[in-house]
Write an enzyme that holds these catalytic residues in place. Sequence first.
Site, PDB file in Angstrom:
ATOM      1  N   ASP A   6       0.886  -1.163   0.000  1.00  0.00           N
ATOM      2  CA  ASP A   6       0.000   0.000   0.000  1.00  0.00           C
ATOM      3  C   ASP A   6       0.928   1.217   0.000  1.00  0.00           C
ATOM      4  OD1 ASP A   6      -1.600   2.134   0.614  1.00  0.00           O
ATOM      5  OD2 ASP A   6      -2.358   1.336   2.510  1.00  0.00           O
ATOM      6  N   LYS A  68       3.019  11.544  -3.544  1.00  0.00           N
ATOM      7  CA  LYS A  68       2.074  10.712  -4.313  1.00  0.00           C
ATOM      8  C   LYS A  68       1.155  11.616  -5.139  1.00  0.00           C
ATOM      9  CE  LYS A  68      -1.409   7.137  -3.542  1.00  0.00           C
ATOM     10  NZ  LYS A  68      -1.962   6.243  -2.514  1.00  0.00           N
ATOM     11  N   GLU A 145      -7.084   0.614  -4.429  1.00  0.00           N
ATOM     12  CA  GLU A 145      -7.060   0.537  -2.964  1.00  0.00           C
ATOM     13  C   GLU A 145      -8.384   0.036  -2.378  1.00  0.00           C
ATOM     14  OE1 GLU A 145      -5.762   4.452  -1.871  1.00  0.00           O
ATOM     15  OE2 GLU A 145      -3.747   4.080  -2.621  1.00  0.00           O
ATOM     16  N   ASP A 168     -12.821   5.456   1.905  1.00  0.00           N
ATOM     17  CA  ASP A 168     -11.372   5.459   2.134  1.00  0.00           C
ATOM     18  C   ASP A 168     -10.842   6.889   2.102  1.00  0.00           C
ATOM     19  OD1 ASP A 168      -8.648   5.250   2.023  1.00  0.00           O
ATOM     20  OD2 ASP A 168      -8.577   3.790   0.401  1.00  0.00           O
TER      21      ASP A 168
END
Length: 562
Positions: A6, A68, A145, A168
């Site tokens: 992850d 990211k 994810e 999420d």
Amino acid sequence: MMIGIDLGTTNSLAACYRDGKPEIIPNRLGQALTPSVVSVDEEGTVYVGQTAIERGALHPLETARAFKRGMGTDRVYPLGAHSFRAEELSSLVLRSLKEDAEAYLGEPVTEAIISVPAYFNDMQRKATKQAGVLAGLTVNRIINEPTAAAIACGMGENGRDARYLVFDLGGGTFDVSILELSGPVMEVHAIAGDNFLGGEDFTMVLCGLFSQHTATALEQLDPKTRGEVFRAAESCKCAFSQQQKVTMACTIDGERREMKLDLSQYEKACAPLLERLRRPIERSLRDAGIGLNDIDQVVLVGGATRLPVVRKFVIKLFRRIPGFLVDPDQAVALGAAIQCGIKARQIREVVLTDVCPYTLGTEVMVDNGLFEESGHYLPIIQRNTVIPVSRTQTVYTAHDNQTRVNVKILQGESRMAYNNLQLGELSVPVPPGPKGQEAVEITYTYDVNALLEVEVYVPSNGARRRVVIQNQENALSEEEAAQRLAKLQYLKQNPRQEEQNRLLLLRGERLYEECPEHRPEIDRAIMDFERAMSHRDRREIQSVRASLSKTLDAIEFGAPRK
Ligand code: AMP
């Protein structure tokens, strides 16, 4: 060996599938989470994770975080004398996770399944794959994810059929997915999200309130002080999980500034962010063609779902208490590891269906009743179509005696082509003739890794052109990739065995700068530790390290940490 990773905005973690179950791999400090932070010193030594955070407090200009968000763009991050692209910084995090996994498992790790937000576009996914390659990993699959999280929850429940809404909220991204586990099939019905909404925005709300309350213009502060304000905000935000009132304090220009705040004031200030959370939820339900009551289980994933304001919002919206089937920080990595188990045929096959997060299409001319208007968007694969998928659309020449047809490859939801993201372009020759005579077949194929292949075919002359979207200006050529690999290999990773010592020394140096009243004490403790390290006696080092750690805990937290 293959591991699941992850690769998060704030934290990353790795997991493997062993002895019939997924297992989190601890990093060199024995922790599950490795902060996605990279710091590089003048000598080219790379620090990753908690050590990089500590180094960042002293050397903010040599430290990068939240990169990211820059994946798939050509943004460059200068770190002192070096400069990196987001995928290179990510590769340094991956390299560190790979090393930790190898040390933990006692065997080489060469393959990985890496998760990305469902909302990542093709460029961002490619950059993620590239990061894996730069870290010396073959990326077997890119998994969304929320799909990974739902797998972790679904499999944890012994595979009972259910409809899940995965909520999420990570450090920098928000994803909503609606999935259904039905027998051996985990089907994704819809995904939606916001690439620029996450826990950090909730931290920024506190920074904003602090700035107003103390009349401090944050943008005018030097990077170190700004970092302190951000860290204070971050820790107050997390404190709200346990308490109703917080005090945020920072020393700015030698003066202590303070703000007291209660949860309801904070919640009020977060209202615009909460409103932004609502939109993707509504959209995903609409796309899946179901209502709120059709959801069996709301699964909270991502560190920021620990925020009471976010939980309250979810409870109010769904009128139920969401379940924490697995640790919200670990669900994605565990799901990726289960996927490794499936790949290695250690677990019964779960057919994973996924959907394409964006509409993919091309630009065409449209007859508006008066004239032919150019610049319109022709969707070829609609968003939330189950993948892998292949769709063909036929278009015709738009002008008399046209000799070529240019096909723009676009991604997005807007009616007008120019508002959508151009991923590439293809051009094919057509025999000249009156407009509308020549047909051109455009086939889009979107695979399970969410990579798009486009083929354009002219039936009358057999001309055929194909592209797997690769020619974006920010994608690396093979030669460039080799160069970057060489450059990254030149950088030295901080040796694993020195990590704990380095982390403690950096923390000592930071506290020395932050707490003038404790300087003599810190100075002495650091010197004792350095002396012990020079003796190279393991037992002595351990004992002096424990004592330094206790001294620093007492200064930072008022008491030794458990
Ligand atoms: P992730 O990307 O899933 O690791 O999530 C990271 C985000 O979760 C960051 O913005 C953290 O500040 C936030 N976070 C972690 N723990 C807590 C907590 N106890 N309360 C509030 N936010 C948290």
